[in-house]
Every structure is written in structure tokens, then in C-alpha cells.
Design a protein around this motif. Structure first.
Motif, PDB file in Angstrom:
ATOM      1  N   SER A   1      35.016 -22.305  -2.444  1.00  0.00           N
ATOM      2  CA  SER A   1      33.970 -21.710  -2.492  1.00  0.00           C
ATOM      3  C   SER A   1      33.987 -20.600  -3.280  1.00  0.00           C
ATOM      4  O   SER A   1      33.031 -19.933  -3.786  1.00  0.00           O
ATOM      5  CB  SER A   1      33.341 -21.170  -1.115  1.00  0.00           C
ATOM      6  N   GLU A   2      35.112 -19.680  -3.226  1.00  0.00           N
ATOM      7  CA  GLU A   2      35.551 -18.529  -4.093  1.00  0.00           C
ATOM      8  C   GLU A   2      35.086 -18.907  -5.501  1.00  0.00           C
ATOM      9  O   GLU A   2      34.630 -18.143  -6.390  1.00  0.00           O
ATOM     10  CB  GLU A   2      36.891 -18.074  -3.787  1.00  0.00           C
ATOM     11  N   TYR A   3      35.780 -19.803  -5.860  1.00  0.00           N
ATOM     12  CA  TYR A   3      35.674 -20.303  -7.221  1.00  0.00           C
ATOM     13  C   TYR A   3      34.355 -20.415  -7.713  1.00  0.00           C
ATOM     14  O   TYR A   3      33.814 -20.035  -8.661  1.00  0.00           O
ATOM     15  CB  TYR A   3      36.628 -21.793  -7.604  1.00  0.00           C
ATOM     16  N   PHE A   4      33.681 -21.292  -6.917  1.00  0.00           N
ATOM     17  CA  PHE A   4      32.210 -21.501  -7.273  1.00  0.00           C
ATOM     18  C   PHE A   4      31.310 -20.092  -7.479  1.00  0.00           C
ATOM     19  O   PHE A   4      30.549 -20.039  -8.439  1.00  0.00           O
ATOM     20  CB  PHE A   4      31.436 -22.461  -6.188  1.00  0.00           C
ATOM     21  N   ALA A   5      31.649 -19.409  -6.260  1.00  0.00           N
ATOM     22  CA  ALA A   5      30.855 -18.128  -6.348  1.00  0.00           C
ATOM     23  C   ALA A   5      31.192 -17.380  -7.685  1.00  0.00           C
ATOM     24  O   ALA A   5      30.314 -16.576  -8.354  1.00  0.00           O
ATOM     25  CB  ALA A   5      31.217 -17.239  -5.119  1.00  0.00           C
ATOM     26  N   GLY A   6      32.490 -17.242  -8.170  1.00  0.00           N
ATOM     27  CA  GLY A   6      33.015 -16.383  -9.180  1.00  0.00           C
ATOM     28  C   GLY A   6      32.473 -17.015 -10.496  1.00  0.00           C
ATOM     29  O   GLY A   6      32.208 -16.433 -11.454  1.00  0.00           O
ATOM     30  N   TYR A   7      32.359 -18.495 -10.828  1.00  0.00           N
ATOM     31  CA  TYR A   7      31.826 -19.184 -11.708  1.00  0.00           C
ATOM     32  C   TYR A   7      30.450 -18.941 -11.888  1.00  0.00           C
ATOM     33  O   TYR A   7      30.064 -18.387 -13.088  1.00  0.00           O
ATOM     34  CB  TYR A   7      32.273 -20.581 -11.534  1.00  0.00           C
ATOM     35  N   ILE A   8      29.932 -19.183 -10.892  1.00  0.00           N
ATOM     36  CA  ILE A   8      28.398 -19.039 -11.087  1.00  0.00           C
ATOM     37  C   ILE A   8      28.179 -17.351 -11.452  1.00  0.00           C
ATOM     38  O   ILE A   8      27.026 -17.383 -12.353  1.00  0.00           O
ATOM     39  CB  ILE A   8      27.537 -19.199  -9.753  1.00  0.00           C
ATOM     40  N   THR A   9      28.691 -16.440 -10.869  1.00  0.00           N
ATOM     41  CA  THR A   9      28.367 -14.863 -11.231  1.00  0.00           C
ATOM     42  C   THR A   9      28.795 -14.785 -12.592  1.00  0.00           C
ATOM     43  O   THR A   9      27.895 -14.247 -13.362  1.00  0.00           O
ATOM     44  CB  THR A   9      29.165 -14.059 -10.063  1.00  0.00           C
ATOM     45  N   GLU A  10      29.897 -15.184 -12.882  1.00  0.00           N
ATOM     46  CA  GLU A  10      30.476 -15.117 -14.552  1.00  0.00           C
ATOM     47  C   GLU A  10      29.600 -15.767 -15.501  1.00  0.00           C
ATOM     48  O   GLU A  10      29.292 -15.214 -16.559  1.00  0.00           O
ATOM     49  CB  GLU A  10      31.810 -15.434 -14.571  1.00  0.00           C
ATOM     50  N   LYS A  11      29.052 -16.847 -14.981  1.00  0.00           N
ATOM     51  CA  LYS A  11      28.347 -17.670 -15.956  1.00  0.00           C
ATOM     52  C   LYS A  11      26.855 -16.879 -16.323  1.00  0.00           C
ATOM     53  O   LYS A  11      26.520 -16.808 -17.300  1.00  0.00           O
ATOM     54  CB  LYS A  11      27.959 -19.242 -15.406  1.00  0.00           C
ATOM     55  N   ALA A  12      26.356 -16.545 -15.012  1.00  0.00           N
ATOM     56  CA  ALA A  12      25.157 -15.788 -15.135  1.00  0.00           C
ATOM     57  C   ALA A  12      25.260 -14.544 -15.992  1.00  0.00           C
ATOM     58  O   ALA A  12      24.463 -14.158 -16.793  1.00  0.00           O
ATOM     59  CB  ALA A  12      24.589 -15.289 -13.730  1.00  0.00           C
TER      60      ALA A  12
END
Length: 399
Positions: free
Chosen positions: A63-74
Motif C-alpha cells: 500500500s505504501e508503494y501504490f500510494a507513493g507511485y500514484i502521488t509521484e505520477k500525479a
């Protein structure tokens, strides 16, 4: 864990090498189909990596990875707007924009890696750094609420101006070469200056994005991989979203809300870990800490609302039309912008669609259009140039 790091770095370097040798090395204008396929592939690789992280690292790490990935992608999508301004400012030929973007991605990866390991060392040594990261994100969120226009960014930053003074620079591009010979003198081409501008901009972006992801996780492996995979595929995404970047008029507000949320999360965590003598006598403060799962939900909901609001907004469509007219007319009238006949026809047709949108606006919506006369004059000039080059084509009448 060492083996996992080696395999991950090999995958990232392999994807970058593949990108260069099979796409960027041969200068060309990517088609919408090409950009769509490769963007989907890179997102798929990132999501697959997240699933593997979830399986082998556990629910928390996943969940940390997905939260970080989505934030960085945005955040990276928002950064594409500035890249577009830099490309337009320097009149980078369309065929060569891929190379500039790939170099920017590599520079960004290197810079972010340095910031990640530095940030991790600081957080592990001084817990009060969480306060600084939290305050920095709150300030960044406030700055993102300010109106962002093409005039608010400039490719001619101090680094570029310094480079022009220190080094001999040619006025025109020479394909995608970094150096050229003019009157027997070896000069840098504007391509070098564009890369300097993109690289300098990437460094500033890193100062915002790295504290944001550290607010979601302090696992260095997760921080690095989420950041790296958010940058991979950014080149393809640039061409896929071409013409739609101006449409996302509320994205900066959504990102400001997300950064403010993460900033507050960091400050709460800092209070929980507090050892500053002037805060609660150096003892930790009993506060509620925000879970990663809740953070992921908040990030997804905010992004979904802001993106949908932007896409269905009349103001967003009108702003996109105005920006497309300015850029597409300038690009079409610039004989050096591209040698690809299909690309020239594409931007001309998009120009006509933008013009027709402005013409069809009702009286109330039309008040949003600035310098309409100048925009229509650009359309007429492009139409005249197109008619001269294609006398057999019929052009829909303008104002």
C-alpha cells in the motif's frame, strides 16, 4: 535484499536503454497509437511491480508503494506542463523532443536518488526533520494554489542564461546534435540549453516530490522504486497527453490538497516522535497518526474528483482551445518545427477544432476567451499557409 536491489536497478536501467535504442535514438514523431501502447505498458510494469511488492513485502509495504507511485505520477503529470512550456520557448523540433525528455528523466532519476538517500539519512538521524518536510509541503501546497500560466514559467532561467554567457551557443538546432560547427567554430546547439533547462527544473521538482513520498513511507526501497517507476514512461505520456495538459485546470488544486494532507501527516508523525526540548518538554505528543491505507484512499479520491472536474469543465475546454491555437499556429507557421507531413496536418486539424470551439461558445462562456482577435488572426495565418501548400484542400471558413 541486496539481490532485490540489483534486479530492480537492472530492470530500470534496461528499460531506459530500451527506450533510447529502440525509440529515441532514431528521431521521429511518436503517433498517438505508439504513445498509448507504450504508456500503457510502462504503467502495467509499475502496477505489476506493485503487486509483487504486495505479495512478497506484505500489505503495508504494498500500500505504501501504490500510494507513493500514484502521488509521484500525479506530480509528474503536473510537471509535464512546465516541460511543454520549455519546449515551446526553445522551439524544439518535434522529432527531437523525445531525446530531451529522456535526458530529463535520467537526470531526474539521478537527482532523486541522491535526495532519497540524503533524506533517509537525515530522517534516521534527526527525527525533527519530519517537521521541516511537513512545513515544506504545506508551503508548496500554498504555492500551487497560485494561478499557473505560461507566463509564470520561463525556460530562460538563471542556469540557461549563465550557460549562454560561458559557452558559445549556436542560434539554430542541428538535428538532435549537441554540438555543431558554424563558420569553422565548434558551438553548442540550443539542444544543450534545453537539456539544462529541463534538468534544472527537475531538480526543483525533486525538492517537492521527495518530501511528499517520505510522508507516505520511510522505506528507502519503496521510495526509490515508486519514484523511478513514476518517471519511466513519462516521455510517452507527454505525447499521449499532448493537447490535454491545459485541460487539467484543477489538477494543481488537487495536488495542493494532497501535499497539504501529506504535510499534515508528516507534522503529526513528527509530534509523535518528538524529541525537541521546546515542544512538550522534549516528550512525544499523543496525536492521531494517519494510516497509509487512509492516505491512499484520500489521494485517489482527490485525484479522481479534480481530473473529472477538469475534463467536464467548459472553462477547461476553452482554456485548452486557446492554448492549442497559440501553440499549434506558431508550430505550423514554423517551417523548422517538424518535417513530418502527417504531424503538420495533425496540428493543423487540431488548430481548426480549437478555432471552431471558440467560435461556437455562447456569450457567457466567450468572456473567458482572452485576445480573441489575436487568436483568430493566428488561425487565419495558419489557414492561409495551409491553403498555399495544399491548394486542392477546402478549409472551413473562419470568422
Amino acid at each position: 535484499m541486496t539481490l532485490v536491489w540489483i534486479l530492480t536497478l537492472a530492470l530500470i536501467l534496461g528499460l531506459l536503454a530500451f527506450d533510447y535504442f529502440f525509440h529515441v535514438r532514431s528521431a521521429h514523431v511518436p503517433t498517438l497509437r505508439e504513445a498509448s501502447i507504450w504508456s500503457a505498458l510502462y504503467v502495467g510494469i509499475a502496477l505489476l511491480f506493485g503487486v509483487l511488492t504486495l505479495i512478497f513485502g506484505g500489505a503495508a509495504m504494498g500500500s505504501e508503494y501504490f500510494a507513493g507511485y500514484i502521488t509521484e505520477k500525479a506530480l509528474s503529470v503536473d510537471n509535464l506542463f512546465v516541460f511543454l512550456i520549455i519546449m515551446t520557448s526553445f522551439r524544439v523540433p518535434r522529432e527531437n523532443q523525445q531525446k530531451v525528455l529522456l535526458v530529463g528523466i535520467v537526470v531526474s532519476l539521478i537527482a532523486r536518488a541522491g535526495f532519497i538517500f540524503l533524506g533517509s539519512a537525515l530522517l534516521n538521524t534527526f527525527s525533527w526533520v519530519f517537521y521541516l518536510f511537513g512545513i515544506a509541503l504545506l508551503l508548496t501546497a500554498g504555492n500551487m494554489l497560485k494561478p499557473q500560466t505560461e507566463e509564470s514559467h520561463s525556460a530562460q532561467n538563471i542556469v540557461v542564461r549563465l550557460a549562454r554567457r560561458l559557452f558559445r551557443t549556436a542560434e539554430d538546432f542541428d538535428g538532435d546534435r549537441l554540438f555543431t560547427v558554424v563558420d569553422g567554430r565548434r558551438l553548442m546547439t540550443p539542444m544543450v540549453l534545453v537539456m539544462i533547462a529541463i534538468g534544472g527544473t527537475d531538480l526543483m521538482f525533486a525538492l517537492d516530490s521527495i518530501p511528499a513520498i517520505f510522508g507516505l513511507t520511510q522505506n528507502v526501497f519503496v521510495v526509490f522504486t515508486a519514484t523511478a517507476f513514476s518517471l519511466l514512461g513519462l516521455r510517452q505520456l507527454y505525447f499521449l497527453l499532448d493537447g490535454l495538459l491545459d485541460r487539467l485546470i484543477y489538477l494543481s488544486f488537487g495536488l495542493a490538497a494532497i501535499l497539504a494532507f501529506i504535510g499534515a501527516k508528516l507534522i503529526l508523525h513528527a509530534l509523535h516522535e518528538n524529541n525537541l526540548p521546546f515542544v512538550n518538554g522534549g516528550d512525544h505528543v499523543e496525536v492521531v497518526e494517519i494510516s497509509t491505507g487512509l492516505s491512499l484512499v484520500v489521494i485517489l479520491v482527490v485525484l479522481l474528483i479534480t481530473i473529472l472536474a477538469s475534463l467536464f469543465s467548459t472553462r477547461g475546454r476553452t482554456q485548452t482551445a486557446m492554448a492549442n491555437i497559440r501553440r499549434d499556429a506558431a508550430a505550423y507557421l514554423d517551417s523548422e518545427y517538424t518535417a513530418d507531413a502527417g504531424e503538420r496536418e495533425r496540428i493543423f486539424r487540431r488548430l481548426l477544432e480549437a478555432r471552431d470551439h471558440i467560435i461556437a461558445l455562447g456569450p457567457d462562456a466567450r468572456q473567458q476567451v482572452k485576445n480573441e482577435a489575436d487568436l483568430m488572426e493566428l488561425c487565419r495565418a495558419a489557414a492561409a499557409s495551409h491553403a498555399a501548400a495544399h491548394p486542392a484542400h477546402e478549409i472551413r471558413p473562419s470568422l
